[in-house]
Design an enzyme around this catalytic site. Structure first.
Site, PDB file in Angstrom:
ATOM      1  N   LYS A  11      50.623  35.033  37.444  1.00 14.62           N
ATOM      2  CA  LYS A  11      49.692  33.977  37.850  1.00 14.62           C
ATOM      3  C   LYS A  11      49.678  32.825  36.834  1.00 14.62           C
ATOM      4  O   LYS A  11      50.230  32.949  35.737  1.00 14.62           O
ATOM      5  CB  LYS A  11      48.295  34.600  38.031  1.00 14.62           C
ATOM      6  CG  LYS A  11      48.241  35.631  39.175  1.00 14.62           C
ATOM      7  CD  LYS A  11      46.823  36.135  39.400  1.00 14.62           C
ATOM      8  CE  LYS A  11      46.762  37.121  40.564  1.00 14.62           C
ATOM      9  NZ  LYS A  11      45.359  37.558  40.839  1.00 14.62           N
ATOM     10  N   TYR A  51      46.324  34.558  50.540  1.00 12.84           N
ATOM     11  CA  TYR A  51      45.051  35.241  50.283  1.00 12.84           C
ATOM     12  C   TYR A  51      44.114  35.206  51.491  1.00 12.84           C
ATOM     13  O   TYR A  51      42.909  35.389  51.338  1.00 12.84           O
ATOM     14  CB  TYR A  51      44.375  34.647  49.052  1.00 12.84           C
ATOM     15  CG  TYR A  51      44.953  35.178  47.746  1.00 12.84           C
ATOM     16  CD1 TYR A  51      44.870  36.535  47.429  1.00 12.84           C
ATOM     17  CD2 TYR A  51      45.559  34.336  46.834  1.00 12.84           C
ATOM     18  CE1 TYR A  51      45.387  37.037  46.240  1.00 12.84           C
ATOM     19  CE2 TYR A  51      46.077  34.827  45.639  1.00 12.84           C
ATOM     20  CZ  TYR A  51      45.982  36.176  45.346  1.00 12.84           C
ATOM     21  OH  TYR A  51      46.483  36.671  44.167  1.00 12.84           O
ATOM     22  N   PHE A  59      34.691  34.287  46.330  1.00  8.03           N
ATOM     23  CA  PHE A  59      35.601  33.738  45.316  1.00  8.03           C
ATOM     24  C   PHE A  59      36.852  33.098  45.906  1.00  8.03           C
ATOM     25  O   PHE A  59      37.727  32.645  45.176  1.00  8.03           O
ATOM     26  CB  PHE A  59      35.995  34.817  44.299  1.00  8.03           C
ATOM     27  CG  PHE A  59      36.620  36.046  44.904  1.00  8.03           C
ATOM     28  CD1 PHE A  59      37.954  36.065  45.285  1.00  8.03           C
ATOM     29  CD2 PHE A  59      35.863  37.204  45.095  1.00  8.03           C
ATOM     30  CE1 PHE A  59      38.536  37.195  45.845  1.00  8.03           C
ATOM     31  CE2 PHE A  59      36.437  38.345  45.656  1.00  8.03           C
ATOM     32  CZ  PHE A  59      37.766  38.335  46.037  1.00  8.03           C
ATOM     33  N   ARG A  87      50.832  48.909  40.879  1.00  9.78           N
ATOM     34  CA  ARG A  87      49.361  48.835  40.831  1.00  9.78           C
ATOM     35  C   ARG A  87      48.850  49.533  39.570  1.00  9.78           C
ATOM     36  O   ARG A  87      47.908  49.074  38.932  1.00  9.78           O
ATOM     37  CB  ARG A  87      48.734  49.494  42.074  1.00  9.78           C
ATOM     38  CG  ARG A  87      49.043  48.816  43.412  1.00  9.78           C
ATOM     39  CD  ARG A  87      48.403  47.476  43.593  1.00  9.78           C
ATOM     40  NE  ARG A  87      46.966  47.482  43.480  1.00  9.78           N
ATOM     41  CZ  ARG A  87      46.180  46.444  43.775  1.00  9.78           C
ATOM     42  NH1 ARG A  87      46.702  45.301  44.228  1.00  9.78           N
ATOM     43  NH2 ARG A  87      44.882  46.503  43.629  1.00  9.78           N
ATOM     44  N   THR A  93      41.563  45.383  38.786  1.00  6.13           N
ATOM     45  CA  THR A  93      41.392  43.947  39.041  1.00  6.13           C
ATOM     46  C   THR A  93      40.611  43.270  37.917  1.00  6.13           C
ATOM     47  O   THR A  93      40.984  42.199  37.450  1.00  6.13           O
ATOM     48  CB  THR A  93      40.629  43.750  40.382  1.00  6.13           C
ATOM     49  OG1 THR A  93      41.315  44.478  41.407  1.00  6.13           O
ATOM     50  CG2 THR A  93      40.541  42.288  40.752  1.00  6.13           C
ATOM     51  N   ARG A 104      46.850  44.032  32.765  1.00  5.95           N
ATOM     52  CA  ARG A 104      45.570  43.309  32.770  1.00  5.95           C
ATOM     53  C   ARG A 104      44.750  43.618  31.523  1.00  5.95           C
ATOM     54  O   ARG A 104      44.067  42.742  30.995  1.00  5.95           O
ATOM     55  CB  ARG A 104      44.822  43.616  34.064  1.00  5.95           C
ATOM     56  CG  ARG A 104      45.431  42.828  35.257  1.00  5.95           C
ATOM     57  CD  ARG A 104      44.962  43.335  36.573  1.00  5.95           C
ATOM     58  NE  ARG A 104      45.286  42.427  37.678  1.00  5.95           N
ATOM     59  CZ  ARG A 104      45.152  42.744  38.954  1.00  5.95           C
ATOM     60  NH1 ARG A 104      44.692  43.943  39.293  1.00  5.95           N
ATOM     61  NH2 ARG A 104      45.457  41.881  39.900  1.00  5.95           N
ATOM     62  N   ASN A 114      43.518  36.981  36.234  1.00  2.00           N
ATOM     63  CA  ASN A 114      43.894  38.326  35.788  1.00  2.00           C
ATOM     64  C   ASN A 114      45.414  38.562  35.761  1.00  2.00           C
ATOM     65  O   ASN A 114      45.890  39.676  35.947  1.00  2.00           O
ATOM     66  CB  ASN A 114      43.164  39.386  36.619  1.00  2.00           C
ATOM     67  CG  ASN A 114      43.461  39.261  38.099  1.00  2.00           C
ATOM     68  OD1 ASN A 114      44.253  38.429  38.510  1.00  2.00           O
ATOM     69  ND2 ASN A 114      42.840  40.110  38.896  1.00  2.00           N
ATOM     70  N   HIS A 117      49.554  39.630  40.261  1.00  2.00           N
ATOM     71  CA  HIS A 117      49.286  40.162  41.598  1.00  2.00           C
ATOM     72  C   HIS A 117      50.317  41.234  41.887  1.00  2.00           C
ATOM     73  O   HIS A 117      51.481  41.100  41.498  1.00  2.00           O
ATOM     74  CB  HIS A 117      49.429  39.065  42.668  1.00  2.00           C
ATOM     75  CG  HIS A 117      49.537  39.640  44.055  1.00  2.00           C
ATOM     76  ND1 HIS A 117      48.432  39.964  44.801  1.00  2.00           N
ATOM     77  CD2 HIS A 117      50.625  40.009  44.796  1.00  2.00           C
ATOM     78  CE1 HIS A 117      48.836  40.496  45.958  1.00  2.00           C
ATOM     79  NE2 HIS A 117      50.165  40.534  45.977  1.00  2.00           N
ATOM     80  N   GLU A 128      54.603  40.002  52.174  1.00  2.00           N
ATOM     81  CA  GLU A 128      54.473  39.079  51.041  1.00  2.00           C
ATOM     82  C   GLU A 128      55.849  38.658  50.520  1.00  2.00           C
ATOM     83  O   GLU A 128      56.069  37.488  50.197  1.00  2.00           O
ATOM     84  CB  GLU A 128      53.634  39.744  49.935  1.00  2.00           C
ATOM     85  CG  GLU A 128      52.174  39.914  50.337  1.00  2.00           C
ATOM     86  CD  GLU A 128      51.339  40.704  49.339  1.00  2.00           C
ATOM     87  OE1 GLU A 128      50.125  40.869  49.594  1.00  2.00           O
ATOM     88  OE2 GLU A 128      51.878  41.158  48.303  1.00  2.00           O
TER      89      GLU A 128
HETATM   90  P1  ADP Z   1      43.845  42.858  43.271  1.00  3.56           P
HETATM   91  O1  ADP Z   1      44.550  41.597  42.801  1.00  3.56           O
HETATM   92  O2  ADP Z   1      43.641  43.830  42.148  1.00  3.56           O
HETATM   93  O3  ADP Z   1      44.496  43.474  44.476  1.00  3.56           O
HETATM   94  P2  ADP Z   1      41.779  41.888  45.093  1.00  3.56           P
HETATM   95  O4  ADP Z   1      42.815  41.993  46.179  1.00  3.56           O
HETATM   96  O5  ADP Z   1      40.471  42.558  45.317  1.00  3.56           O
HETATM   97  O6  ADP Z   1      42.366  42.410  43.689  1.00  3.56           O
HETATM   98  O7  ADP Z   1      41.475  40.350  44.808  1.00  3.56           O
HETATM   99  C1  ADP Z   1      42.513  39.404  44.816  1.00  3.56           C
HETATM  100  C2  ADP Z   1      42.344  38.477  43.643  1.00  3.56           C
HETATM  101  O8  ADP Z   1      41.132  37.737  43.791  1.00  3.56           O
HETATM  102  C3  ADP Z   1      42.186  39.167  42.270  1.00  3.56           C
HETATM  103  O9  ADP Z   1      43.393  39.553  41.683  1.00  3.56           O
HETATM  104  C4  ADP Z   1      41.488  38.083  41.474  1.00  3.56           C
HETATM  105  O10 ADP Z   1      42.394  37.062  41.043  1.00  3.56           O
HETATM  106  C5  ADP Z   1      40.540  37.485  42.517  1.00  3.56           C
HETATM  107  N1  ADP Z   1      39.221  38.141  42.479  1.00  3.56           N
HETATM  108  C6  ADP Z   1      38.918  39.385  42.905  1.00  3.56           C
HETATM  109  N2  ADP Z   1      37.617  39.677  42.706  1.00  3.56           N
HETATM  110  C7  ADP Z   1      37.082  38.569  42.144  1.00  3.56           C
HETATM  111  C8  ADP Z   1      35.776  38.213  41.692  1.00  3.56           C
HETATM  112  N3  ADP Z   1      34.745  39.071  41.777  1.00  3.56           N
HETATM  113  N4  ADP Z   1      35.600  36.982  41.139  1.00  3.56           N
HETATM  114  C9  ADP Z   1      36.617  36.095  41.041  1.00  3.56           C
HETATM  115  N5  ADP Z   1      37.876  36.362  41.449  1.00  3.56           N
HETATM  116  C10 ADP Z   1      38.110  37.576  41.994  1.00  3.56           C
HETATM  117 MG    MG Z   2      44.703  42.781  46.417  1.00  2.00          MG
END
Ligand code: ADP
Ligand code: MG
Length: 140
Positions: A11, A51, A59, A87, A93, A104, A114, A117, A128
């Site tokens: 990212k 997304y 968010f 993962r 996350t 992370r 973070n 992805h 994807e």
């Molecule tokens: P992951 O990337 O671990 O699969 P998610 O699919 O739940 O997590 O969320 C996608 C992305 O959205 C996260 O990697 C992060 O960049 C962002 N995100 C998730 N939860 C939050 C939050 N509570 N506040 C801000 N950004 C968030």
């Molecule tokens: Mg995800």
């Protein structure tokens, strides 16, 4: 479990801090092979599509802003059980909850910024990968 592919993004917080190599080292040390890699600037439309599942989350706007705020590195990773494996290598996350040794935990700045992805299922990995790579660029 047969060899599998997953989709990864380094990212904008990773490229901004010059962490491409450091993150890739963790990926490769975990036994995942980087079989496709391109540094791009995501368009707003690409980020919104990517997304889309999070469209209703509070968010979402911030996430699209962030993902288009600087260059990203899109990747295809290959290995045994690559989706689940990556993962694990990424960690939770929220970096505050990520296990020791994960990407992370090592590098992420916040739950939003973070660092990486990774696809959450083989089906989503396929979709994807198809959004960002031509089959001919990642032929075995
Ligand atoms: P992951 O990337 O671990 O699969 P998610 O699919 O739940 O997590 O969320 C996608 C992305 O959205 C996260 O990697 C992060 O960049 C962002 N995100 C998730 N939860 C939050 C939050 N509570 N506040 C801000 N950004 C968030
Ligand atoms: Mg995800």
């Amino acid at each position: 479990m047969a060899s599998e592919r997953t989709f990864s993004i380094l990212k904008p917080d990773a490229t901004r801090r010059n962490l491409t190599g450091a993150v890739n080292a963790v990926i490769e040390e975990a036994g995942l092979r980087i079989v496709g890699q391109r540094r791009i600037r995501m368009t707003r439309a690409q980020a919104e599509t990517f997304y889309e599942v999070h469209k209703e989350r509070p968010f979402y706007g911030e996430l699209v802003e962030f993902m288009t705020s600087g260059p990203v590195v899109v990747q295809v990773l290959e290995g045994e059980n690559a989706v689940a494996k990556y993962r694990e290598v990424m960690g939770a996350t929220n970096p505050a909850q990520a296990a020791e040794g994960t990407i992370r935990k090592k590098f992420a700045e916040s739950v939003g910024e973070n660092t990486v992805h990774g696809s959450d299922s083989p089906e989503n990995a396929k979709a994807e990968i198809a959004q960002f790579f031509q089959d001919s660029d990642i032929a075995a």
